[in-house]
Design a protein around this motif. Sequence first.
Motif, PDB file in Angstrom:
ATOM      1  N   VAL A 243       0.831  -1.199   0.000  1.00  0.00           N
ATOM      2  CA  VAL A 243       0.000   0.000   0.000  1.00  0.00           C
ATOM      3  C   VAL A 243       0.867   1.249   0.000  1.00  0.00           C
TER       4      VAL A 243
ATOM      5  N   ASP B 242       0.828   4.018  -2.944  1.00  0.00           N
ATOM      6  CA  ASP B 242       0.529   5.424  -2.689  1.00  0.00           C
ATOM      7  C   ASP B 242       1.646   6.317  -3.218  1.00  0.00           C
TER       8      ASP B 242
ATOM      9  N   ASP C  77      -3.308  -1.598  -6.807  1.00  0.00           N
ATOM     10  CA  ASP C  77      -3.523  -0.713  -5.655  1.00  0.00           C
ATOM     11  C   ASP C  77      -3.219   0.738  -6.004  1.00  0.00           C
TER      12      ASP C  77
ATOM     13  N   CYS D 121      -5.521   4.087  -5.396  1.00  0.00           N
ATOM     14  CA  CYS D 121      -5.040   5.273  -4.676  1.00  0.00           C
ATOM     15  C   CYS D 121      -5.122   6.521  -5.553  1.00  0.00           C
ATOM     16  N   TYR D 122      -4.736   6.365  -6.799  1.00  0.00           N
ATOM     17  CA  TYR D 122      -4.727   7.493  -7.732  1.00  0.00           C
ATOM     18  C   TYR D 122      -6.148   7.984  -7.998  1.00  0.00           C
TER      19      TYR D 122
ATOM     20  N   ARG E 125      -7.224  10.233  -5.367  1.00  0.00           N
ATOM     21  CA  ARG E 125      -6.537  11.524  -5.338  1.00  0.00           C
ATOM     22  C   ARG E 125      -7.056  12.513  -6.386  1.00  0.00           C
TER      23      ARG E 125
END
Length: 576
Positions: free
Chosen positions: A3, A7, A81, A85-86, A89
């Motif tokens: 993770v 990230d 993953d 995350c992207y 964002r």
Amino acid sequence: MTVLFADRIAEAVLEKFADYRTRFQTITAASQLRFEKADWHAIQRAGAARIDLYEDNTEAAAAAIIEQLGEVVYDANLWHDARRCYAGRIKLRNDPELAETFYNSIYLKVFRHRELDDAHMFIRSDYEGQQIDTGDRLCRVYTLDDGLVAVLGRILDDYAFNIPWENKRRDICNLVYFTRKNIPRSAIDETRTSIEIIRSVFFRNKGAYIVGRINFGDRPVPFVLPVLHNGNGALYVDTLIVDEDDVSIIFSFTRSYFMVDVNSPSEFVGFLHSLIPMKSKAELYCSIGFYKQGKAEFYRSFLDHLDSSDDRFIIAPGIRGMVMTVFTLPSFPVVFKLIKDRFSSSKNITRDLVKQKYQLVKRHDRVGRMADTQEFANFLFPRDRFSPELIEELQKVAASSVQVDDGLITIRHLWTERRMTPLNIYIDEALANQDEDRVFHAINEFGKAIKQLAAANIFAGDMLFKNFGVTRHQRVVFYDYDEIMYLTDCNFRRIPEPMYPEQELSGEPWYSVGPNDVFPEEFSILTACNPLVRRIFNELHGDLLDVRYWQGMQDQVRNGEIVDVFPYRKLKRFPR
């Protein structure tokens, strides 16, 4: 740990994307100043620089991420993953669809166009069908409460530049006369009629374009107001374009990309699509400079079309090329072009050189006469949509680029391009139907295309009719780029007189021929197919057979002259 790495990837990609967008907007923001200064060469350089910007930034971003994370970056599960995350964002950005495409580009560079699935990248956008409304007002809105003259005056005031109008009163009179002649009187006199105009001005080459729509009745009327520089520090309104087809031509795939300030791309494209619904959103993204987003939108529309159709891919109509093989899906208005493994002995060219030619066209001013293309690697097709004959043909002429599996066909490298009617087929059909007007139009367009390309420092090279196409707007466009070169690199010569009769009768030239030598007299072979075609060509464009014409064009280009080639006909222009 996974993770954490995911990230870090998401953060790094977003940081690079934000940097790219800032640089893109910086280049675009200087458009008005370049226009006001009439710095046409700077405009051309800026257009090419902005195209290069995307590839340069994604290459640098991918290299930086690989260096930062090391071998772990090649773990495809990590990118599953990272995608999640992207996505979190970019939710609050006004350009999330562009951010997704930027992520895809970096992912593809890391994995060299392998591991292509929606779990690791955004093959399908999370924002498909959505418009991001930022709350900013995209348009200025005008009503006719105070009459047509008053509203036109306000529009010219609101879109004033830092240099004056040449003759504002004359421009308003021209606009009033045109509007009363071409817009229904009921709309002009109706107080409920409104005019919406995009706040940002569109800049391209030597023109600035004010774009909007007139709202009345069931369907709005799109319009484009071209503004030109008079060369003496003042501006004037050149015309008003209100026909939907004419507006579509201004946003054509045969022209350079606009420089225009765009806050929310999806909202911006949505408005443009409402003006010219026959234009795909892919084409509209390209037209305002987001050509990679246009590529992504095209691919998604292609996937949707495959799901909703059942016809098979075929070899594209026309004479088969000596460098490229071309196939198409009859129900989809695009051709797919890939480089053959072996070329005709008459073609002194390499695979890398072909790629360079296509990149030249992407970066150059296409003056409405060269088709834009999109380049793909590892393009996947369902095998059951290919006939055995087409598969056999592809494996025969381009085996190194084609991989055939049980359910898929992978083309390792190809370009997509808008499908057009090959000019040779168009002319043959017109001749068969004894349609002399149609032949006249085609030959006139053909000659104008060659001349306008020459004015833009482009020599088409192989000018046979088969290398040109006719668009749905009946414009002739060049689309075969393997012999294209800069006009100024050519050596235009007259054919020397033979010293004795045997030389003239010989099947071989009796004179030396350098690699860039061009003999315009030989262009007469282009029209040898038919006496009518030859007569029309010689009457309209016989100067193309004269070496002096080409040498004069070279002098013009070398002297830095940039010829006016506007996306509307001369007869549309207002009197001055």
